[in-house]
Design an enzyme around this catalytic site. Sequence first.
Site, PDB file in Angstrom:
ATOM      1  N   CYS A   1      12.192 -44.079  99.428  1.00 15.67           N
ATOM      2  CA  CYS A   1      13.305 -42.845 100.143  1.00 15.67           C
ATOM      3  C   CYS A   1      14.700 -42.698  98.266  1.00 15.67           C
ATOM      4  CB  CYS A   1      13.861 -42.601 101.213  1.00 15.67           C
ATOM      5  SG  CYS A   1      15.574 -42.260 100.928  1.00 15.67           S
TER       6      CYS A   1
ATOM      7  N   CYS B   1      17.517 -42.706  99.483  1.00  9.16           N
ATOM      8  CA  CYS B   1      18.481 -44.153 100.036  1.00  9.16           C
ATOM      9  C   CYS B   1      18.785 -44.608  99.615  1.00  9.16           C
ATOM     10  CB  CYS B   1      16.976 -45.067 100.786  1.00  9.16           C
ATOM     11  SG  CYS B   1      16.668 -43.711 102.479  1.00  9.16           S
TER      12      CYS B   1
END
Length: 110
Positions: free
Chosen positions: A33, A36
């Site tokens: 991600c 993230c």
Amino acid sequence: MSVEIIELNDQNFDERIKASATPVLVDFWAEWCGPCKMIAPILEEIAEDKNGQLTIGKLNVDNALQVARRFEIMSIPTLMLFRDGEPVKRIVGAMSKRALLKELDPALAG
């Protein structure tokens, strides 16, 4: 990863969240991600800034499917603030440190 950030998984999640003397901000994330990865250093700064007032926990959704399903994590990063073991705030998506603190401060105060 700094000392202030705890690693969470299906086995230790409930115990660590309920045992914390401070509210816990859980970062639901995954290795793949991009957002993230963008928010990770911001969370490390917040962990240092709020040391003693807030605990930061990271939960990799790929490795902790039970907890991710239980809290219906559909998008990552999702940040959830827990107080006394109960979720009190959910934030979806990456944001700046300033914006994140603006979201968190009322929940931390109340």
